[in-house]
Design a protein around this motif. Structure first.
Motif: not given
Lengths: 543, 148
Positions: A152-158, A195-205
């Protein structure tokens, strides 16, 4: 470090995690999953740390994806390989702990998070030419693509990744053969990889478990009680507001290394890092906090070295951007020092090759290989592969030194012209014989990473003879540092007497690498980082 | 292909605007990320500027060829990258509202070529309209300032 316990705490939680990279987020997810409230503090304006900036690959022996692919790997094989490479400089208990718990961590993420990996087809272990290496396949795990709409809104902060395009490792994201059309499609649809995928999936969790994340908020100091136990953190926002945060179960330091802190790199490392390939926020915050708390340190002279190259027209966060380069393993290229002489096998791993930059000549009393050193290549190499941002078939940009003769090139770059001409003649004569007696090019697995046939004189040796001739500087770089506070098998930070500092944990580049100076293959930083982040989260979460 | 248009009403007579726009030295420094420019002749010039791509900045060099000077209503130009593989063009167009007010339109079109083209164009999709807007706004602000 502060023994001053505030009358009133600004925030209170079970666990404070400093950082939002791979180790940090695995620790946060695990602690939250085990029932703890978790607050993650991110110093910069973006989540993801060095992990988001990286290939995101995790090296984990014996993992579930290897089993699914039918790749045989045992605890004994993995330990033997690690011990062969670490040359006695890693703690055997920690090696065993990593080999035991790494696959458990991967299973844990599989069961509790959307983080998924794939075995990258055709991607070998970096030291596959050694007898202790995995005979088939790889232990490296490639994060699958992930949609940023999930956060969601956190996408722009990755954190953006200027180093790797949105391709997977298997698709050539790290080693070439790039499909720019696919990249464009993923960019337009906000699909990320590596790296972005790894972080985004962990951050979702993390989001799903109520982990609270504060950006622009740096951990500054630890708060200890009279029994020398860590009970909180003093943090500071970018506006200068101080926050006293109570951590009922403890603090996990996972805020990266110190490669951007000149005072620390010069104090500890065997050689200066002039061109890090990492986000500029890694200034050793965790190291300094842990030192003040009485931590014992380890591996401090080492880093995840990298022979950085630069396209000077790019800047990242207002600093010259270190980039990965290319062309070292190829034919038709060598690397020379100021004397015009080769000094290393150019095509060895990016962690190993730069070690030669710090060699001291006790006869000439000089560090002859001090960076920048120069990659010298000819039009044949230029025409055959992408080098930094130069595409084959396009004119070299004006920031690249080139000349019609080697002598003229040497004069342009300030290298001994006689030395360079003699060196290239020797190289060409050896290529004629199909052998490199000086440094054995064409014999190591890493030189042929993206080919099915393995290294060979035909692949890796080639004369430098077709002008114009080019020179690119190679700088003393690093992907991060890997020295820091020593930890035990639960990632608790240790004092010199090997007792743990209660309430203090460290993982990732903020800690001493559990495998010592070793970088075993792709993912050699993130695999151990995530594993010990998991162990920190488990221990603190169940405390 | 990546392009952007931005229109602003300016409280000035159209001829005042032309006085400013027809001399490149007046508005060259107003290009976002401007570093330097050099006028070769009335129609040709070379430029260097640092484009802000959001997470990165990139310094580029390009050449501008003015195709048409249509006093006082428009300047139309082509551009071509000399440091990188891109080309395009743009215009400034002025339309009379009344004696003391003019509508000014800035348009920019940049397309990257070569193997990296698809990827670069995905980045330019946001960059070009933003630059068109910033440049037009900068010119308008300067026009108002010098005509106070």
């Amino acid at each position: 470090m502060s023994y001053i316990i505030p009358e009133k705490w600004d925030l209170e939680t079970d666990v404070v995690v400093l950082g939002t990279g791979g180790a940090a987020l695995v620790a946060a997810v695990t602690a939250a999953q085990e029932g703890s409230s978790v607050l993650a503090l991110e110093k910069t304006h973006q989540i993801g740390g060095t992990t988001a900036y990286s290939g995101g690959v995790a090296w984990v022996p014996g993992n579930r994806y290897m089993k699914e692919a039918g790749i045989n790997d045992t605890k004994e094989m993995a330990i033997k390989y690690i011990e062969r490479l670490s040359q006695g400089r890693a703690d055997s208990d920690m090696i065993e702990r990593f080999v035991d718990k790494g696959p458990e961590m991967i299973d844990y993420l599989y069961e509790h998070t959307p983080t998924r990996f794939k075995m990258p087809a055709g991607y070998p272990e970096y030291y596959g030419h050694l007898k202790e290496a995995l005979p088939q396949g790889t232990r490296s795990l490639d994060p699958v693509p992930f949609s940023l709409s999930e956060i969601g809104e956190w996408a722009d902060t990755l954190r953006q990744n200027p180093i790797f395009p949105p391709l997977t490792l298997e698709e050539g994201g790290a080693i070439g053969g790039v499909d720019f059309g696919k990249i464009a499609e993923r960019m337009e649809n906000n699909i990320v990889t590596m790296g972005r995928s790894l972080i985004a999936s962990l951050f979702k969790a993390c989001l799903d478990r109520g982990v609270v994340t504060k950006l622009h908020t740096a951990g500054k100091d630890l708060i200890l009680n009279e029994a020398d136990e860590v009970i909180g953190v003093i943090a500071e926002t970018s506006d200068g507001e101080k926050l006293y945060i109570k951590a009922n179960k403890g603090v996990i330091l996972a805020s990266g290394g110190f490669e951007w802190n000149k005072q620390l790199t010069r104090s500890f490392l065997k050689g200066d890092i002039t061109h890090p390939v990492s986000p500029p926020g890694n200034e050793g915050d965790a190291l300094m906090m842990s030192m003040k708390a009485g931590a014992s340190l380890g591996n401090m002279s080492e880093a995840w070295w990298y022979p950085t190259m630069v396209d000077p027209t790019f800047e990242y966060e207002d600093k010259v951007m270190g980039q990965l380069g290319g062309g070292r393993q190829g034919p038709n290229s060598i690397i020379v020092n100021k004397h015009g002489k080769r000094f290393v096998h150019e095509g060895t791993t990016y962690n190993d090759m730069p070690r030669s930059l710090f060699e001291f000549d006790p006869v000439k009393m000089e560090f002859a290989n001090k960076g920048p050193v120069w990659m010298i290549f000819d039009q044949q190499l230029k025409d055959s592969q992408m080098i930094i941002t130069m595409m084959p078939g396009e004119d070299a940009p004006d920031w690249v030194d080139q000349a019609s003769s080697l002598r003229e090139l040497a004069e342009k770059i300030g290298v001994d012209a006689d030395g360079l001409e003699a060196q290239v003649k020797r190289w060409n004569d050896n290529c004629e014989q199909g052998i490199d007696p000086d440094f054995h090019r064409g014999t190591t697995k890493f030189e042929a990473l993206n080919t099915p046939t393995g290294p060979s004189p035909a692949l890796n040796l080639g004369k430098i003879e077709k002008g114009p001739f080019y020179a690119l500087p190679i700088y003393q770089g690093a992907l991060g540092t890997n020295g820091g506070p020593r930890t035990d098998g639960n990632s608790q930070v240790l004092r010199h007497d090997n007792t743990p500092i209660k309430g203090l944990y460290a993982a990732g580049n903020a800690a001493m690498n559990p495998l010592g100076p070793l970088y075993p293959s792709a993912g050699g930083t993130i695999g151990p980082g995530m594993t010990f982040g998991y162990l920190a989260g488990k221990h603190i979460g169940t405390n | 292909m990546p392009n952007g248009t931005h229109t602003v009403e300016v409280p000035l007579n159209i001829n005042k605007i032309w006085e400013f726009v027809h001399d490149m030295n007046n508005w060259a420094p107003l290009v976002p990320g401007y570093i330097t420019h050099e006028i070769i002749n009335e129609n040709e010039s070379t430029w260097q500027f640092k484009g802000d791509l959001g997470f990165m900045k990139k310094t580029v060099k390009l050449k501008i060829d003015i195709r048409e000077w249509n006093e006082p209503v428009s300047v139309i130009f082509d551009l071509k990258g000399t440091s990188d593989n891109f080309k395009g063009g743009g215009h400034f167009k002025a339309t009379v509202i009344d004696d003391a007010n003019t509508s000014m339109e800035g348009f920019l079109d940049i397309t990257a070529g070569g193997a990296m083209g698809p990827m670069v164009n995905a980045i330019l999709k946001n960059f070009v309209p933003k630059t068109a807007q910033e440049l037009t706004d900068n010119i308008v602000a300067k026009l108002i300032e010098v005509n106070k």
